[in-house]
Design a protein around this motif. Structure first.
Motif, PDB file in Angstrom:
ATOM      1  N   LEU A   5      -1.673   9.451  89.942  1.00 19.50           N
ATOM      2  CA  LEU A   5      -0.529   9.385  89.034  1.00 19.50           C
ATOM      3  C   LEU A   5      -0.394   8.004  88.397  1.00 19.50           C
ATOM      4  O   LEU A   5      -0.040   7.874  87.216  1.00 19.50           O
ATOM      5  N   ASP A  11      -6.172   9.874  96.419  1.00 17.07           N
ATOM      6  CA  ASP A  11      -4.931  10.602  96.685  1.00 17.07           C
ATOM      7  C   ASP A  11      -4.112  10.729  95.409  1.00 17.07           C
ATOM      8  O   ASP A  11      -4.435  10.134  94.372  1.00 17.07           O
ATOM      9  N   HIS A  12      -3.022  11.498  95.491  1.00 17.26           N
ATOM     10  CA  HIS A  12      -2.208  11.781  94.316  1.00 17.26           C
ATOM     11  C   HIS A  12      -1.458  10.548  93.816  1.00 17.26           C
ATOM     12  O   HIS A  12      -1.251  10.386  92.609  1.00 17.26           O
ATOM     13  N   THR A  13      -1.033   9.692  94.728  1.00 17.43           N
ATOM     14  CA  THR A  13      -0.313   8.492  94.303  1.00 17.43           C
ATOM     15  C   THR A  13      -1.182   7.629  93.408  1.00 17.43           C
ATOM     16  O   THR A  13      -0.746   7.147  92.347  1.00 17.43           O
ATOM     17  N   TRP A  25     -13.047  13.282  92.569  1.00 17.22           N
ATOM     18  CA  TRP A  25     -12.546  13.361  93.935  1.00 17.22           C
ATOM     19  C   TRP A  25     -13.707  13.292  94.924  1.00 17.22           C
ATOM     20  O   TRP A  25     -14.804  13.741  94.617  1.00 17.22           O
ATOM     21  N   CYS A  63       3.742  20.211  90.431  1.00 25.57           N
ATOM     22  CA  CYS A  63       3.677  18.749  90.440  1.00 25.57           C
ATOM     23  C   CYS A  63       4.770  18.138  89.562  1.00 25.57           C
ATOM     24  O   CYS A  63       5.075  16.951  89.679  1.00 25.57           O
ATOM     25  N   GLY A  85       1.333  15.151  98.815  1.00 27.66           N
ATOM     26  CA  GLY A  85       1.754  15.256  97.431  1.00 27.66           C
ATOM     27  C   GLY A  85       1.684  16.657  96.861  1.00 27.66           C
ATOM     28  O   GLY A  85       2.050  16.872  95.707  1.00 27.66           O
ATOM     29  N   ALA A  86       1.236  17.637  97.632  1.00 20.05           N
ATOM     30  CA  ALA A  86       1.115  19.013  97.140  1.00 20.05           C
ATOM     31  C   ALA A  86       2.048  19.931  97.927  1.00 20.05           C
ATOM     32  O   ALA A  86       2.206  19.768  99.138  1.00 20.05           O
ATOM     33  N   LYS A 145      -1.996  18.939 102.167  1.00 19.19           N
ATOM     34  CA  LYS A 145      -2.433  17.889 101.256  1.00 19.19           C
ATOM     35  C   LYS A 145      -1.232  17.050 100.844  1.00 19.19           C
ATOM     36  O   LYS A 145      -0.213  17.582 100.408  1.00 19.19           O
ATOM     37  N   LEU A 161      -3.268  19.872  87.164  1.00 23.29           N
ATOM     38  CA  LEU A 161      -2.688  20.093  88.482  1.00 23.29           C
ATOM     39  C   LEU A 161      -1.736  21.291  88.440  1.00 23.29           C
ATOM     40  O   LEU A 161      -1.277  21.691  87.374  1.00 23.29           O
ATOM     41  N   ILE A 189      -7.438  14.923  99.520  1.00 24.65           N
ATOM     42  CA  ILE A 189      -7.968  16.094  98.834  1.00 24.65           C
ATOM     43  C   ILE A 189      -9.036  16.787  99.684  1.00 24.65           C
ATOM     44  O   ILE A 189      -9.956  16.149 100.187  1.00 24.65           O
TER      45      ILE A 189
END
Length: 279
Positions: A219, A214-216, A197, A235, A99-100, A97, A231, A128
């Motif tokens: 955030l 997505d994580h970007t 999600w 992170c 960013g993870a 994934k 999270l 995700i």
């Protein structure tokens, strides 16, 4: 059962409409209906409850939908892995994934590359819940998954790390200086809904939170004061100054695992798993 019959049934079960399922499969509706009836007679159970206005799954139908998806994934995976093996280029495809577990992934790739006999590892960074699907359908040989969010049913796994979770808040939020929070407090934060999600079908559940991919994106929404999220603790490594992380005391722990198909006999894969567990 034939794979064709399973594909027909899965299409109807997912669409819950014979007309839409027929369009999706590119066939006429009458042959599709007859195929489902033959399948029901062969199995000796009713798979679908039909009325003039609706189609619904029976308990037996729900079981066949779950098992049928797994069987079709296995067939597709066999084809993809066989074609890749036929190219003559040794290598592994690892799904993770985006960013993870970035720090863990970097350490794993560096450590494995130093092993005698290491092969090239292609990393597929995905959204995700996508890495599980990539592993099951054969596009990946191995994946980093995160319980309890990803299912590991039917896969071989090794636990790599278990960590607590934190709530991400905009910097300067009144709760950002708290020593810890409870889940009930996080979900009730005014003006900071939890994100939505996409599911396995790409659709989003109903709810007040923003749709995220997505994580970007997530955030940035949190930094703008439009959302919050819970999270894994790791992170924190990538947090910018406009975000704050507060431990959530009663959030379930998250375990990162390395997962692979149980039927795999790949020596490079076995070496990668041994490297991961050693780390």
């Amino acid at each position: 059962m034939e794979t064709r019959e399973l594909r027909y049934f899965v299409a109807v079960a997912e669409e819950l409409h014979f007309g839409r399922a027929a369009d999706r499969l590119g066939i006429a509706q009458p042959p599709l209906s007859r195929a489902i009836q033959r399948l029901e007679r062969r199995l000796g159970v009713t798979l679908l409850e039909r009325t003039s206005r609706s189609v619904a799954l029976t308990e037996a139908g729900s079981v066949l939908l779950r098992e049928g998806r797994a069987a079709l994934d296995a067939v597709d995976a066999a084809g993809r892995r066989t074609r890749r093996a036929g190219t003559g280029r040794p290598g592994l495809v690892l799904a993770a994934k985006a960013g993870a577990s970035s720090e863990l992934l970097t350490k794993l790739l560096d450590a494995y590359a130093a092993e005698p006999g290491a092969v090239d590892v292609e990393v597929m960074l995905c959204g995700i819940a996508q890495q599980e699907r990539l592993l099951r359908d054969g596009r990946a040989d191995v994946a980093l998954l995160h319980r309890p969010y990803d299912s590991t049913t039917g896969l071989d796994t090794e636990d790599l790390r278990t960590e607590s979770q934190v709530a991400l808040l905009p910097a300067g939020h009144p709760f950002s200086t708290r020593a810890e929070l409870r889940m009930a407090e996080v979900v009730a934060l005014p003006g900071l809904p939890m994100p939505r999600w996409p599911g396995p079908d790409g659709g989003y559940p109903d709810g007040p939170g923003p749709e995220v991919r997505d994580h970007t994106q997530l955030l940035q929404l949190i930094a703008l004061g439009r959302a919050t999220a819970v999270l894994p603790e790791s992170c924190r490594v990538h947090l910018s100054s406009d975000l704050a992380a507060v431990p959530v005391a009663d959030a379930p722990p998250v375990t990162t695992v390395i997962a692979w198909p149980p039927q795999s006999r790949s020596r490079p894969l076995a070496d990668l798993v041994r490297t991961a567990t050693r780390l």
